[in-house]
Scaffold this active site. Structure first.
Site, PDB file in Angstrom:
ATOM      1  CE  LYS A 179     -19.962  43.518  15.575  1.00 57.58           C
ATOM      2  NZ  LYS A 179     -19.009  43.813  13.896  1.00 57.58           N
ATOM      3  CG  ASP A 229     -17.273  41.002  15.415  1.00 58.71           C
ATOM      4  OD1 ASP A 229     -16.703  41.417  13.792  1.00 58.71           O
ATOM      5  OD2 ASP A 229     -16.199  41.022  16.245  1.00 58.71           O
TER       6      ASP A 229
HETATM    7  P1  NDP Z   1     -12.596  35.019  15.180  1.00 54.20           P
HETATM    8  O1  NDP Z   1     -12.803  34.786  16.689  1.00 54.20           O
HETATM    9  O2  NDP Z   1     -12.947  33.630  14.842  1.00 54.20           O
HETATM   10  O3  NDP Z   1     -10.816  35.344  15.793  1.00 54.20           O
HETATM   11  C1  NDP Z   1     -10.176  35.915  16.757  1.00 54.20           C
HETATM   12  C2  NDP Z   1      -8.717  36.120  16.611  1.00 54.20           C
HETATM   13  O4  NDP Z   1      -8.472  37.112  17.066  1.00 54.20           O
HETATM   14  C3  NDP Z   1      -8.167  34.201  17.332  1.00 54.20           C
HETATM   15  O5  NDP Z   1      -7.046  33.995  16.936  1.00 54.20           O
HETATM   16  C4  NDP Z   1      -8.044  35.495  18.640  1.00 54.20           C
HETATM   17  O6  NDP Z   1      -6.964  34.894  19.076  1.00 54.20           O
HETATM   18  C5  NDP Z   1      -7.841  36.766  18.273  1.00 54.20           C
HETATM   19  N1  NDP Z   1      -8.051  37.906  19.326  1.00 54.20           N
HETATM   20  C6  NDP Z   1      -8.979  37.922  19.757  1.00 54.20           C
HETATM   21  N2  NDP Z   1      -9.458  38.818  20.229  1.00 54.20           N
HETATM   22  C7  NDP Z   1      -7.825  39.258  20.999  1.00 54.20           C
HETATM   23  C8  NDP Z   1      -7.055  40.015  21.602  1.00 54.20           C
HETATM   24  N3  NDP Z   1      -7.593  40.795  22.963  1.00 54.20           N
HETATM   25  N4  NDP Z   1      -5.570  39.861  22.161  1.00 54.20           N
HETATM   26  C9  NDP Z   1      -5.187  39.547  20.757  1.00 54.20           C
HETATM   27  N5  NDP Z   1      -5.614  38.714  20.455  1.00 54.20           N
HETATM   28  C10 NDP Z   1      -7.224  38.604  20.661  1.00 54.20           C
HETATM   29  O7  NDP Z   1     -13.275  36.693  15.170  1.00 54.20           O
HETATM   30  P2  NDP Z   1     -13.303  36.415  14.093  1.00 54.20           P
HETATM   31  O8  NDP Z   1     -11.692  36.771  12.820  1.00 54.20           O
HETATM   32  O9  NDP Z   1     -14.564  36.824  13.203  1.00 54.20           O
HETATM   33  O10 NDP Z   1     -12.530  38.493  13.980  1.00 54.20           O
HETATM   34  C11 NDP Z   1     -11.595  39.118  13.914  1.00 54.20           C
HETATM   35  C12 NDP Z   1     -11.891  40.155  13.842  1.00 54.20           C
HETATM   36  O11 NDP Z   1     -12.192  40.772  12.886  1.00 54.20           O
HETATM   37  C13 NDP Z   1     -12.710  41.313  15.243  1.00 54.20           C
HETATM   38  O12 NDP Z   1     -11.793  42.983  14.724  1.00 54.20           O
HETATM   39  C14 NDP Z   1     -13.558  41.228  13.961  1.00 54.20           C
HETATM   40  O13 NDP Z   1     -14.439  42.264  14.078  1.00 54.20           O
HETATM   41  C15 NDP Z   1     -13.320  41.412  11.904  1.00 54.20           C
HETATM   42  N6  NDP Z   1     -13.831  40.817  11.358  1.00 54.20           N
HETATM   43  C16 NDP Z   1     -14.540  39.658  11.408  1.00 54.20           C
HETATM   44  C17 NDP Z   1     -15.398  39.967  10.566  1.00 54.20           C
HETATM   45  C18 NDP Z   1     -16.293  38.108  10.479  1.00 54.20           C
HETATM   46  O14 NDP Z   1     -17.023  38.558   8.980  1.00 54.20           O
HETATM   47  N7  NDP Z   1     -16.401  37.263  11.155  1.00 54.20           N
HETATM   48  C19 NDP Z   1     -16.142  40.731   9.240  1.00 54.20           C
HETATM   49  C20 NDP Z   1     -15.184  41.965   9.458  1.00 54.20           C
HETATM   50  C21 NDP Z   1     -14.502  42.433  10.611  1.00 54.20           C
HETATM   51  P3  NDP Z   1      -7.347  33.848  20.697  1.00 54.20           P
HETATM   52  O15 NDP Z   1      -8.567  33.017  20.067  1.00 54.20           O
HETATM   53  O16 NDP Z   1      -6.619  33.737  21.833  1.00 54.20           O
HETATM   54  O17 NDP Z   1      -8.354  34.859  21.603  1.00 54.20           O
HETATM   55  O1  2IT Z   2     -17.913  43.684  11.738  1.00 53.69           O
HETATM   56  C1  2IT Z   2     -18.345  42.832  10.488  1.00 53.69           C
HETATM   57  O2  2IT Z   2     -18.693  43.343   9.497  1.00 53.69           O
HETATM   58  C2  2IT Z   2     -19.063  42.297  11.195  1.00 53.69           C
HETATM   59  N1  2IT Z   2     -18.868  40.954  12.279  1.00 53.69           N
HETATM   60  C3  2IT Z   2     -19.923  40.906  10.007  1.00 53.69           C
HETATM   61  C4  2IT Z   2     -20.857  41.224  10.226  1.00 53.69           C
HETATM   62  C5  2IT Z   2     -22.534  41.128   9.176  1.00 53.69           C
HETATM   63  O3  2IT Z   2     -23.206  40.759   9.584  1.00 53.69           O
HETATM   64  O4  2IT Z   2     -22.112  39.596   8.681  1.00 53.69           O
END
Ligand code: NDP
Ligand code: 2IT
Length: 449
Positions: A130, A170
């Site tokens: 990461k 992420d």
């Molecule tokens: P994005 O940046 O697209 O969206 C994040 C969302 O979470 C936004 O709505 C944001 O709100 C909110 N958020 C982030 N930080 C905080 C915080 N500290 N407190 C409250 N709300 C918060 O990220 P993703 O959707 O990609 O990721 C979301 C989660 O999923 C993370 O935990 C990530 O590690 C996990 N994940 C992502 C993957 C991917 O493929 N993208 C794969 C697997 C897991 P705001 O806009 O107000 O900050």
């Molecule tokens: O938390 C996760 O699994 C991700 N943000 C996706 C990682 C990836 O390499 O696609």
């Protein structure tokens, strides 16, 4: 857990905390995995002698560097960035990059650690890593984002490669940032390779990658309910977040006939009593993805915005935390249980605190941890790597089929390793043990490396 197992766990955690002081998120992630695997670990002396648990909790390496960039006003800014290359026993390092002011070494170590076992569960050859920066993309112009990404890649490019380490997105890193990073990598290395995933569809990206984490989470949740004689159809689902994962989880939930009653961001949540329609979902997607807006700007007669609150007090059958770590604590867990929640399915990484996990366990709530239920994103990233290596691209239907198949396999792995009593599955234990065993086996085979 027997008292002997508890003693070993306490001793191990004492050492880990001493070696990693103040890294509370990392300590929490390790504690959760070590709690699940300790009984198995203690029964297998060969793994213990090889110190697998001690070794797998120590990253292979952490690269820390400064990223200097210029604002539009030509002021100099400097941020800190990291790449935590945690473990490559199963394949090249793989995992996302996060841009958020809350990013610290502890956060990236917890995420890299989780990624090892998540990637193992997908069955694809990927190690765990990461990276990211404490850079805050909110309020930055397109040009500032581009300059930051280009500056970051000036250091990062030395440490990555399609057979070495393959970053992706992420929090705060989506298709736009991956494109800037990828463009700069090509300029520096003068070669095209599948060194990042989540690329645009016209330059090597995979169909369904954007949707994969959210869709995969819904596929997993439906399998989990079906295994327990129910399904997601007609269920009220409280989703948190409104980013990549939350939006596409909501989309798939609507498609399969569930009611999405909430979405959130860091300013509050929206409550849609009768559930989001496809039309309303599209309006929110456009607001978030195309205009980078806030949920509070979403105006609709059937949606209420609740500022400064999380969605866990809303009555629902299923909770799907899709925002960030530790967003679902004890008060939220108690409220959900009081309102009769059946299942919690994590789209985010480690969204549930240790106290909240305990409450769900005591109340027999089905609880899928992120390393199982959100593995769809990295799984399709793995498929993007395969397509890039073969210089082909599969149609969306084929990628979706493969994604569904991988999520089913992960669910089965949880059943195999986590079934307790008749038809009750502890998905946390199942995924931790299932993910850990394969990594441990590989590390043992490699000898003292
Ligand atoms: P994005 O940046 O697209 O969206 C994040 C969302 O979470 C936004 O709505 C944001 O709100 C909110 N958020 C982030 N930080 C905080 C915080 N500290 N407190 C409250 N709300 C918060 O990220 P993703 O959707 O990609 O990721 C979301 C989660 O999923 C993370 O935990 C990530 O590690 C996990 N994940 C992502 C993957 C991917 O493929 N993208 C794969 C697997 C897991 P705001 O806009 O107000 O900050
Ligand atoms: O938390 C996760 O699994 C991700 N943000 C996706 C990682 C990836 O390499 O696609």
């Amino acid at each position: 857990m027997t008292s002997a197992e508890q003693k070993e766990l306490d001793q191990f955690m004492q050492g880990l905390k001493k070696r990693n002081p103040h890294e509370t998120e990392f300590q929490q992630a390790v504690y959760e995995v070590a709690t699940s695997v300790m009984p198995w670990y203690l029964q297998h002396d060969e793994y213990r002698k090889a110190q697998i648990l001690e070794r797998v909790t120590e990253p292979d390496r952490i690269i820390t560097f400064r990223v200097t960039w210029q604002t539009d006003e030509e002021e100099i800014r400097a941020n800190r960035a990291w790449r935590v290359q945690f473990n490559h026993a199963l394949g090249p390092y793989k995992g996302g990059l996060r841009f958020h002011p809350s990013v610290t070494q502890s956060v990236l170590k917890f995420l890299g650690f989780e990624q090892i076992f998540k990637n193992s569960l997908t069955g694809l050859p990927m190690g765990g890593a990461k990276g990211g920066s404490n850079f805050n993309p909110k309020g930055k112009s397109q040009n500032e984002i581009m300059r930051f990404c280009q500056s970051m890649m000036i250091e990062l490019h030395r440490h990555i490669g399609e057979d070495i380490d393959v970053p992706a997105g992420d929090i705060g890193v989506g298709a736009r940032e991956v494109s800037y990073l990828f463009g700069q990598y090509m300029r520096l290395e003068n070669r095209w390779s599948g060194v990042l995933t989540g690329k645009g569809l016209s330059f090597g990206g995979s169909a369904v990658r954007k949707e994969a984490t959210g869709w995969g989470c819904v596929y997993f949740c439906d399998d989990m309910l079906k295994h327990h004689g129910d399904s997601l159809e007609g269920k009220r689902v409280a989703v948190s977040g409104s980013g990549n994962v939350a939006l596409y989880a909501a989309q798939k939930l609507i498609q399969i006939g569930a009611k999405v009653v909430t979405l959130s961001d860091s300013n509050g949540f929206i409550y849609i009593k009768d559930g989001l329609t496809e039309e309303r979902w599209e309006a929110i997607r456009a607001l978030k993805e195309d205009h980078r807006g806030r949920l509070s700007e979403f105006k609709s007669i059937d949606a209420e915005f609740h500022g400064g609150e999380r969605p866990w007090n809303v009555p629902c059958d299923v909770a799907m935390p899709c925002a960030t770590q530790n967003e679902l604590g004890e008060p939220g867990a108690k409220a959900l249980v009081k309102n009769g929640v059946m299942a919690v399915c994590e789209g985010a990484n480690m969204p549930t605190t240790i106290d909240a996990i305990k409450i769900f366990r005591e109340n027999h709530v089905l609880h899928a941890p992120g390393k199982a239920s959100n593995a769809g994103g990295v799984a399709v990233s793995g498929l993007e790597q395969s397509q890039n290596a073969m210089r082909i691209s599969w149609p969306a239907e084929e990628v979706d089929q493969r994604l569904q198949h991988i999520m089913k396999n992960i669910h089965q792995r949880c059943i195999d390793e986590g079934t307790i009593g008749i038809n009750r599955v502890d998905y946390i234990d199942g995924s931790n043990i299932g993910g850990f065993k394969k990594v441990a086996e590989a590390m043992l085979a490699y000898g003292a490396v």
